[in-house]
Design a protein around this motif. Structure first.
Motif, PDB file in Angstrom:
ATOM      1  N   VAL A   1       0.857  -1.178   0.000  1.00 24.71           N
ATOM      2  CA  VAL A   1       0.000   0.000   0.000  1.00 24.71           C
ATOM      3  C   VAL A   1       0.897   1.232   0.000  1.00 24.71           C
ATOM      4  O   VAL A   1       1.976   1.211   0.575  1.00 24.71           O
ATOM      5  N   THR A   2       0.486   2.299  -0.686  1.00 26.46           N
ATOM      6  CA  THR A   2       1.338   3.483  -0.763  1.00 26.46           C
ATOM      7  C   THR A   2       0.934   4.565   0.223  1.00 26.46           C
ATOM      8  O   THR A   2       1.602   5.581   0.311  1.00 26.46           O
ATOM      9  N   GLY A   3      -0.129   4.348   0.956  1.00 21.86           N
ATOM     10  CA  GLY A   3      -0.532   5.344   1.935  1.00 21.86           C
ATOM     11  C   GLY A   3      -1.493   4.782   2.958  1.00 21.86           C
ATOM     12  O   GLY A   3      -2.167   3.772   2.727  1.00 21.86           O
ATOM     13  N   LEU A   4      -1.545   5.435   4.070  1.00 20.14           N
ATOM     14  CA  LEU A   4      -2.414   5.021   5.155  1.00 20.14           C
ATOM     15  C   LEU A   4      -3.887   5.081   4.744  1.00 20.14           C
ATOM     16  O   LEU A   4      -4.671   4.204   5.104  1.00 20.14           O
ATOM     17  N   ALA A   5      -4.264   6.078   3.963  1.00 17.49           N
ATOM     18  CA  ALA A   5      -5.654   6.211   3.520  1.00 17.49           C
ATOM     19  C   ALA A   5      -6.073   5.011   2.671  1.00 17.49           C
ATOM     20  O   ALA A   5      -7.191   4.504   2.804  1.00 17.49           O
ATOM     21  N   GLY A   6      -5.187   4.542   1.819  1.00 21.97           N
ATOM     22  CA  GLY A   6      -5.495   3.374   0.990  1.00 21.97           C
ATOM     23  C   GLY A   6      -5.690   2.127   1.825  1.00 21.97           C
ATOM     24  O   GLY A   6      -6.581   1.317   1.558  1.00 21.97           O
ATOM     25  N   LEU A   7      -4.878   1.958   2.849  1.00 25.63           N
ATOM     26  CA  LEU A   7      -5.014   0.805   3.733  1.00 25.63           C
ATOM     27  C   LEU A   7      -6.329   0.889   4.497  1.00 25.63           C
ATOM     28  O   LEU A   7      -7.045  -0.104   4.640  1.00 25.63           O
ATOM     29  N   ARG A   8      -6.664   2.074   4.969  1.00 25.90           N
ATOM     30  CA  ARG A   8      -7.936   2.239   5.693  1.00 25.90           C
ATOM     31  C   ARG A   8      -9.127   1.938   4.789  1.00 25.90           C
ATOM     32  O   ARG A   8     -10.120   1.358   5.228  1.00 25.90           O
ATOM     33  N   ARG A   9      -9.049   2.337   3.501  1.00 24.67           N
ATOM     34  CA  ARG A   9     -10.142   2.017   2.562  1.00 24.67           C
ATOM     35  C   ARG A   9     -10.280   0.515   2.393  1.00 24.67           C
ATOM     36  O   ARG A   9     -11.394  -0.015   2.337  1.00 24.67           O
TER      37      ARG A   9
ATOM     38  N   ARG B   1     -19.752  -7.651  15.696  1.00 22.71           N
ATOM     39  CA  ARG B   1     -19.148  -6.324  15.544  1.00 22.71           C
ATOM     40  C   ARG B   1     -17.754  -6.497  14.985  1.00 22.71           C
ATOM     41  O   ARG B   1     -16.973  -7.315  15.474  1.00 22.71           O
ATOM     42  N   VAL B   2     -17.439  -5.729  13.969  1.00 22.72           N
ATOM     43  CA  VAL B   2     -16.127  -5.792  13.331  1.00 22.72           C
ATOM     44  C   VAL B   2     -15.478  -4.423  13.464  1.00 22.72           C
ATOM     45  O   VAL B   2     -16.074  -3.414  13.123  1.00 22.72           O
ATOM     46  N   ASP B   3     -14.274  -4.399  13.979  1.00 19.26           N
ATOM     47  CA  ASP B   3     -13.488  -3.172  14.092  1.00 19.26           C
ATOM     48  C   ASP B   3     -12.199  -3.362  13.314  1.00 19.26           C
ATOM     49  O   ASP B   3     -11.700  -4.470  13.181  1.00 19.26           O
ATOM     50  N   GLY B   4     -11.668  -2.275  12.819  1.00 20.21           N
ATOM     51  CA  GLY B   4     -10.381  -2.316  12.144  1.00 20.21           C
ATOM     52  C   GLY B   4      -9.427  -1.326  12.772  1.00 20.21           C
ATOM     53  O   GLY B   4      -9.840  -0.268  13.234  1.00 20.21           O
ATOM     54  N   ARG B   5      -8.168  -1.682  12.818  1.00 20.48           N
ATOM     55  CA  ARG B   5      -7.164  -0.796  13.420  1.00 20.48           C
ATOM     56  C   ARG B   5      -5.853  -0.966  12.666  1.00 20.48           C
ATOM     57  O   ARG B   5      -5.499  -2.051  12.245  1.00 20.48           O
ATOM     58  N   VAL B   6      -5.139   0.120  12.519  1.00 20.69           N
ATOM     59  CA  VAL B   6      -3.823   0.108  11.893  1.00 20.69           C
ATOM     60  C   VAL B   6      -2.809   0.482  12.964  1.00 20.69           C
ATOM     61  O   VAL B   6      -2.929   1.513  13.611  1.00 20.69           O
ATOM     62  N   ASP B   7      -1.838  -0.377  13.158  1.00 20.44           N
ATOM     63  CA  ASP B   7      -0.731  -0.123  14.089  1.00 20.44           C
ATOM     64  C   ASP B   7       0.546   0.006  13.296  1.00 20.44           C
ATOM     65  O   ASP B   7       0.827  -0.820  12.428  1.00 20.44           O
ATOM     66  N   ALA B   8       1.330   1.023  13.579  1.00 25.07           N
ATOM     67  CA  ALA B   8       2.638   1.166  12.930  1.00 25.07           C
ATOM     68  C   ALA B   8       3.608   0.168  13.515  1.00 25.07           C
ATOM     69  O   ALA B   8       3.594  -0.083  14.721  1.00 25.07           O
ATOM     70  N   VAL B   9       4.427  -0.418  12.676  1.00 23.56           N
ATOM     71  CA  VAL B   9       5.440  -1.367  13.113  1.00 23.56           C
ATOM     72  C   VAL B   9       6.781  -0.672  13.008  1.00 23.56           C
ATOM     73  O   VAL B   9       7.113  -0.087  11.972  1.00 23.56           O
ATOM     74  N   ASN B  10       7.528  -0.694  14.081  1.00 19.90           N
ATOM     75  CA  ASN B  10       8.843  -0.028  14.074  1.00 19.90           C
ATOM     76  C   ASN B  10       9.935  -0.980  13.661  1.00 19.90           C
ATOM     77  O   ASN B  10       9.983  -2.078  13.902  1.00 19.90           O
TER      78      ASN B  10
END
Length: 92
Positions: free
Chosen positions: A53-61, A83-92
């Motif tokens: 993915v090239t951006g956070l917005a694309g991943l969220r979509r 109930r379904v939730d989605g979350r993006v965590d940055a990996v260091n």
């Protein structure tokens, strides 16, 4: 149920060009193996993982689309109050 995506660091900001970044997907929750497989099969985020993915917005979509598909899968299996939730965590 929770869908987690871990994103590699270094995403470009708005208006910047970036190489596709890798991400990992985790589907959590108390699910039967068959239901988990159905969710994995329904996941566009999973299907497109090799592209990155090239951006956070694309991943969220991608995740937002998966949430809709996951709710359909869950309802088809009798989980009408799921109930379904989605979350993006940055990996260091």
């Amino acid at each position: 149920m929770l869908v987690l995506c871990g994103l590699s660091p270094g995403l470009a900001g708005a208006g910047q060009s970036a190489k596709p970044m890798a991400y990992e997907i985790t589907i959590e929750g108390e699910l039967q193996d068959s239901t988990r497989r159905m969710l994995t099969d329904a996941s566009l985020t999973q299907q497109l993982q090799a592209r990155g993915v090239t951006g956070l917005a694309g991943l969220r979509r991608r995740i937002d689309g998966d949430k809709i598909r996951f709710n359909k899968v869950l309802r088809s299996q009798g989980f009408y109050g799921g109930r379904v939730d989605g979350r993006v965590d940055a990996v260091n």
